[in-house]
Design an enzyme around this catalytic site. Structure first.
Site, PDB file in Angstrom:
ATOM      1  N   THR A   1       0.811  -1.218   0.000  1.00 37.97           N
ATOM      2  CA  THR A   1       0.000   0.000   0.000  1.00 37.97           C
ATOM      3  C   THR A   1       0.849   1.275   0.000  1.00 37.97           C
ATOM      4  OG1 THR A   1      -1.499   1.305   1.408  1.00 37.97           O
ATOM      5  CG2 THR A   1      -0.143  -0.329   2.528  1.00 37.97           C
ATOM      6  N   ASP A   2       0.281   2.361  -0.490  1.00 44.18           N
ATOM      7  CA  ASP A   2       0.963   3.666  -0.436  1.00 44.18           C
ATOM      8  C   ASP A   2       1.169   4.133   1.009  1.00 44.18           C
ATOM      9  OD1 ASP A   2      -1.704   4.360   0.186  1.00 44.18           O
ATOM     10  OD2 ASP A   2      -1.877   5.904  -1.358  1.00 44.18           O
ATOM     11  N   GLU A   3       0.428   3.535   1.956  1.00 43.13           N
ATOM     12  CA  GLU A   3       0.512   4.013   3.343  1.00 43.13           C
ATOM     13  C   GLU A   3       1.857   3.708   3.987  1.00 43.13           C
ATOM     14  OE1 GLU A   3      -2.886   3.720   5.783  1.00 43.13           O
ATOM     15  OE2 GLU A   3      -4.264   3.976   4.112  1.00 43.13           O
TER      16      GLU A   3
ATOM     17  N   TYR B   1      -1.742  -0.282  11.163  1.00 41.75           N
ATOM     18  CA  TYR B   1      -1.980  -0.925   9.862  1.00 41.75           C
ATOM     19  C   TYR B   1      -0.789  -0.736   8.933  1.00 41.75           C
ATOM     20  CZ  TYR B   1      -3.429  -1.297   4.983  1.00 41.75           C
ATOM     21  OH  TYR B   1      -3.464  -1.595   3.639  1.00 41.75           O
TER      22      TYR B   1
ATOM     23  N   LYS C   1       1.902  -3.502   7.439  1.00 39.80           N
ATOM     24  CA  LYS C   1       2.101  -3.737   5.999  1.00 39.80           C
ATOM     25  C   LYS C   1       3.571  -3.518   5.631  1.00 39.80           C
ATOM     26  CE  LYS C   1      -0.449  -4.572   3.150  1.00 39.80           C
ATOM     27  NZ  LYS C   1      -0.928  -5.890   2.610  1.00 39.80           N
TER      28      LYS C   1
ATOM     29  N   ARG D   1      -9.172  11.157  13.258  1.00 37.89           N
ATOM     30  CA  ARG D   1      -8.507   9.862  13.448  1.00 37.89           C
ATOM     31  C   ARG D   1      -7.142  10.141  14.085  1.00 37.89           C
ATOM     32  NH1 ARG D   1      -7.490   6.532   7.933  1.00 37.89           N
ATOM     33  NH2 ARG D   1      -9.518   5.617   8.389  1.00 37.89           N
TER      34      ARG D   1
HETATM   35  P1  NAD Z   1     -10.297  -6.584   2.505  1.00 36.42           P
HETATM   36  O1  NAD Z   1     -10.249  -6.273   3.963  1.00 36.42           O
HETATM   37  O2  NAD Z   1     -11.525  -6.256   1.729  1.00 36.42           O
HETATM   38  O3  NAD Z   1     -10.040  -8.152   2.300  1.00 36.42           O
HETATM   39  C1  NAD Z   1      -9.060  -8.868   2.994  1.00 36.42           C
HETATM   40  C2  NAD Z   1      -9.313 -10.361   2.749  1.00 36.42           C
HETATM   41  O4  NAD Z   1      -8.272 -11.091   3.409  1.00 36.42           O
HETATM   42  C3  NAD Z   1     -10.640 -10.864   3.311  1.00 36.42           C
HETATM   43  O5  NAD Z   1     -11.259 -11.721   2.380  1.00 36.42           O
HETATM   44  C4  NAD Z   1     -10.232 -11.625   4.567  1.00 36.42           C
HETATM   45  O6  NAD Z   1     -11.130 -12.676   4.902  1.00 36.42           O
HETATM   46  C5  NAD Z   1      -8.868 -12.154   4.162  1.00 36.42           C
HETATM   47  N1  NAD Z   1      -7.996 -12.447   5.300  1.00 36.42           N
HETATM   48  C6  NAD Z   1      -7.736 -11.629   6.374  1.00 36.42           C
HETATM   49  N2  NAD Z   1      -6.893 -12.256   7.210  1.00 36.42           N
HETATM   50  C7  NAD Z   1      -6.592 -13.454   6.649  1.00 36.42           C
HETATM   51  C8  NAD Z   1      -5.752 -14.541   7.041  1.00 36.42           C
HETATM   52  N3  NAD Z   1      -5.061 -14.496   8.177  1.00 36.42           N
HETATM   53  N4  NAD Z   1      -5.668 -15.609   6.230  1.00 36.42           N
HETATM   54  C9  NAD Z   1      -6.379 -15.674   5.089  1.00 36.42           C
HETATM   55  N5  NAD Z   1      -7.199 -14.686   4.670  1.00 36.42           N
HETATM   56  C10 NAD Z   1      -7.297 -13.598   5.455  1.00 36.42           C
HETATM   57  O7  NAD Z   1      -9.018  -5.905   1.881  1.00 36.42           O
HETATM   58  P2  NAD Z   1      -8.816  -5.214   0.456  1.00 36.42           P
HETATM   59  O8  NAD Z   1      -9.254  -3.809   0.529  1.00 36.42           O
HETATM   60  O9  NAD Z   1      -9.341  -6.104  -0.613  1.00 36.42           O
HETATM   61  O10 NAD Z   1      -7.217  -5.205   0.402  1.00 36.42           O
HETATM   62  C11 NAD Z   1      -6.505  -6.291  -0.185  1.00 36.42           C
HETATM   63  C12 NAD Z   1      -5.023  -6.016  -0.066  1.00 36.42           C
HETATM   64  O11 NAD Z   1      -4.710  -4.787  -0.733  1.00 36.42           O
HETATM   65  C13 NAD Z   1      -4.521  -5.826   1.373  1.00 36.42           C
HETATM   66  O12 NAD Z   1      -3.273  -6.453   1.485  1.00 36.42           O
HETATM   67  C14 NAD Z   1      -4.412  -4.316   1.549  1.00 36.42           C
HETATM   68  O13 NAD Z   1      -3.406  -4.003   2.479  1.00 36.42           O
HETATM   69  C15 NAD Z   1      -4.032  -3.903   0.143  1.00 36.42           C
HETATM   70  N6  NAD Z   1      -4.439  -2.536  -0.270  1.00 36.42           N
HETATM   71  C16 NAD Z   1      -5.730  -2.120  -0.113  1.00 36.42           C
HETATM   72  C17 NAD Z   1      -6.116  -0.847  -0.553  1.00 36.42           C
HETATM   73  C18 NAD Z   1      -7.532  -0.324  -0.410  1.00 36.42           C
HETATM   74  O14 NAD Z   1      -7.752   0.872  -0.628  1.00 36.42           O
HETATM   75  N7  NAD Z   1      -8.510  -1.156  -0.075  1.00 36.42           N
HETATM   76  C19 NAD Z   1      -5.164  -0.020  -1.151  1.00 36.42           C
HETATM   77  C20 NAD Z   1      -3.845  -0.479  -1.282  1.00 36.42           C
HETATM   78  C21 NAD Z   1      -3.510  -1.750  -0.849  1.00 36.42           C
HETATM   79  O1  TDX Z   2     -15.703   7.571   8.739  1.00 35.77           O
HETATM   80  C1  TDX Z   2     -14.709   7.974   8.104  1.00 35.77           C
HETATM   81  N1  TDX Z   2     -14.462   9.320   8.066  1.00 35.77           N
HETATM   82  C2  TDX Z   2     -13.399   9.853   7.424  1.00 35.77           C
HETATM   83  O2  TDX Z   2     -13.203  11.092   7.420  1.00 35.77           O
HETATM   84  C3  TDX Z   2     -13.809   7.092   7.401  1.00 35.77           C
HETATM   85  C4  TDX Z   2     -14.056   5.610   7.400  1.00 35.77           C
HETATM   86  C5  TDX Z   2     -12.733   7.642   6.768  1.00 35.77           C
HETATM   87  N2  TDX Z   2     -12.505   8.977   6.779  1.00 35.77           N
HETATM   88  C6  TDX Z   2     -11.303   9.511   6.107  1.00 35.77           C
HETATM   89  C7  TDX Z   2     -10.004   8.884   6.590  1.00 35.77           C
HETATM   90  C8  TDX Z   2      -9.127   8.924   5.361  1.00 35.77           C
HETATM   91  O3  TDX Z   2      -8.459  10.187   5.266  1.00 35.77           O
HETATM   92  O4  TDX Z   2     -11.392   9.178   4.725  1.00 35.77           O
HETATM   93  C9  TDX Z   2     -10.111   8.790   4.197  1.00 35.77           C
HETATM   94  C10 TDX Z   2     -10.205   7.385   3.650  1.00 35.77           C
HETATM   95  O5  TDX Z   2     -10.379   6.523   4.751  1.00 35.77           O
HETATM   96  P1  TDX Z   2     -10.428   4.932   4.617  1.00 35.77           P
HETATM   97  O6  TDX Z   2     -11.487   4.553   3.632  1.00 35.77           O
HETATM   98  O7  TDX Z   2     -10.491   4.365   5.980  1.00 35.77           O
HETATM   99  O8  TDX Z   2      -9.036   4.635   3.883  1.00 35.77           O
HETATM  100  P2  TDX Z   2      -7.517   4.957   4.290  1.00 35.77           P
HETATM  101  O9  TDX Z   2      -7.350   5.083   5.739  1.00 35.77           O
HETATM  102  O10 TDX Z   2      -7.063   6.105   3.435  1.00 35.77           O
HETATM  103  O11 TDX Z   2      -6.805   3.581   3.799  1.00 35.77           O
HETATM  104  C11 TDX Z   2      -7.211   2.932   2.567  1.00 35.77           C
HETATM  105  O12 TDX Z   2      -6.260   3.149   1.550  1.00 35.77           O
HETATM  106  C12 TDX Z   2      -5.020   2.514   1.655  1.00 35.77           C
HETATM  107  C13 TDX Z   2      -7.425   1.427   2.786  1.00 35.77           C
HETATM  108  O13 TDX Z   2      -8.338   1.228   3.846  1.00 35.77           O
HETATM  109  C14 TDX Z   2      -6.121   0.740   3.058  1.00 35.77           C
HETATM  110  O14 TDX Z   2      -6.333  -0.674   3.135  1.00 35.77           O
HETATM  111  C15 TDX Z   2      -5.158   1.015   1.945  1.00 35.77           C
HETATM  112  O15 TDX Z   2      -3.893   0.461   2.218  1.00 35.77           O
END
Ligand code: NAD
Ligand code: TDX
Length: 345
Positions: free
Chosen positions: A126-128, A150, A154, A273
């Site tokens: 992730t970019d985080e 988190y 990562k 947050r």
């Molecule tokens: P998500 O939370 O929707 O899904 C995570 C999945 O992993 C779920 O199906 C969960 O059941 C499974 N899981 C969790 N723990 C597990 C374990 N111990 N063993 C097996 N399975 C397990 O997440 P997402 O948003 O689809 O993110 C997927 C990946 O991409 C993550 O690694 C996250 O860090 C990364 N990522 C997400 C975002 C975003 O904005 N959502 C952005 C950049 C990177």
């Molecule tokens: O209730 C809220 N109010 C609010 O202001 C929530 C849920 C979020 N926010 C803000 C926090 C962040 O600045 O919105 C922005 C986006 O929040 P999230 O959806 O929680 O995402 P973020 O924390 O940016 O992280 C996401 O992007 C990078 C994904 O959850 C991560 O898994 C990924 O790695």
């Protein structure tokens, strides 16, 4: 016939990867290994559940025996690791599960992958990991400065992947994607949470001043980026996946409300947050050199079409907002909303 193990394939991005590739690559086997946590959902995989090249195993990536058995049974060639605890707010409330899956889980997966002699290991990061980027754009060689449990977990997982490459010669590639949006995202994340709350006329808890900046990447673009790195990335390298579409949370909230035709007075400015990163922004040139470009425009149809998807698919998200979610909502938002500034202030 090649076999790809997709860990976390029942989650938001992993399931989009599976839905896309199972149908496009009938000559490749896809095995999903997923623990089915609160975020894992087999409804995300309904579109492919009857396909002969799709298989599902319920299991934990931190359970080395289960991983070993899955790698051997299906003769896996490539591992793509999506499995993670992924929500920043939950990592502040309860970090243990993040260390367990995002660090210990990656370690177990690496050990089993090394022992099985797989061809390539793809780590979805992730970019985080770069932390707060006040100005400019993170490049792949920048230092890690994670600020939440988190992002720290990562970063830890990624560093293990790098170490297994350098020490043991495991073929590894890493992707660092930005904030991803699209259908089937668990309704705790900003876009689906605010969309589904606004549909029910409920208050939208915007953290702080709402001027934090995120880079909005459509899930289909993210999936194609991961596929590009899996197929053409250089071993040992990391690649940023950025849409280069920076918007404040306030802008995102306004777009959601406009699409739904709901009033701006649903917005509540609530206490921020903890450790909230103000801005993420990455340089995408390294992945561009492999031929990838984003296709969706967030402020064009990307956000609006996604909001409409949630409006039209209550069957998918409404059951997810009962039970466990209600408890989480109470813990995360009740005190914040009670302390909210009145609308318009
Ligand atoms: P998500 O939370 O929707 O899904 C995570 C999945 O992993 C779920 O199906 C969960 O059941 C499974 N899981 C969790 N723990 C597990 C374990 N111990 N063993 C097996 N399975 C397990 O997440 P997402 O948003 O689809 O993110 C997927 C990946 O991409 C993550 O690694 C996250 O860090 C990364 N990522 C997400 C975002 C975003 O904005 N959502 C952005 C950049 C990177
Ligand atoms: O209730 C809220 N109010 C609010 O202001 C929530 C849920 C979020 N926010 C803000 C926090 C962040 O600045 O919105 C922005 C986006 O929040 P999230 O959806 O929680 O995402 P973020 O924390 O940016 O992280 C996401 O992007 C990078 C994904 O959850 C991560 O898994 C990924 O790695």
């Amino acid at each position: 016939m090649k076999t790809i193990l997709v860990t976390g394939g029942a989650g938001f991005i992993g399931s989009a990867f599976v839905r896309e590739l199972v149908l496009r690559q009938p000559e490749t086997n896809f095995v999903v290994l997923d623990r089915l946590t609160y975020a894992g959902n087999l409804n995300n995989l309904l579109a492919v559940s009857d396909e002969p090249n799709y298989h599902f195993v319920r299991g934990d990536i931190a359970d080395e025996a289960v991983v070993q058995q899955t790698l051997a049974t299906y003769e896996v060639d490539i591992v793509v690791n999506f499995a993670a605890e992924s929500h920043v707010d939950r990592s502040i409330l309860a970090p243990g599960a993040f260390i367990q899956t995002d660090v210990v889980g990656v370690y177990a997966l690496l050990e089993a992958s090394l022992a099985a002699g797989i061809e390539r290991f793809v780590q979805v990061s992730t970019d985080e990991v770069y932390g707060d980027v006040a100005e400019g754009y993170s490049t792949e060689d920048d230092a890690f400065l994670p600020n939440s449990p988190y992002s720290a977990s990562k970063a830890g997982g990624e560093l293990l992947v790098r170490a297994y490459h350098v020490t043991h010669g495991l073929d590894c590639v890493i992707t660092r994607g930005s904030n991803t949006y699209g259908p089937y995202q668990y309704p705790e994340k900003l876009l689906p949470f605010f969309t589904t709350e606004a549909m029910d006329g409920r208050p939208l808890p915007l953290y702080g001043d709402g001027l934090q900046v995120r880079d909005w990447l459509h899930v289909e673009d993210h999936v194609r980026g991961i596929q590009t790195v899996m197929e053409r990335g250089a071993s040992g390298e990391a690649y940023n996946i950025t849409a280069e579409q920076l918007h404040t949370n306030r802008e995102v909230t306004q777009l959601i409300l406009r699409t739904l035709g709901r009033p701006a007075d649903l917005i509540r400015h609530v206490p921020d947050r903890e450790g909230h990163d103000r801005r993420y922004a990455m340089d995408g040139r390294k992945l561009h050199d492999l031929g990838w470009r984003p296709q969706h425009v967030f402020a064009g149809d990307g956000c609006a079409a996604t909001v409409r998807w949630y409006a039209e698919n209550e069957w998918w998200w409404r059951p997810l907002k009962s039970g466990e979610f209600k408890q989480y909502y109470q813990e995360q938002y009740a005190a914040r909303l009670a302390a909210a500034k009145p609308p318009g202030s």
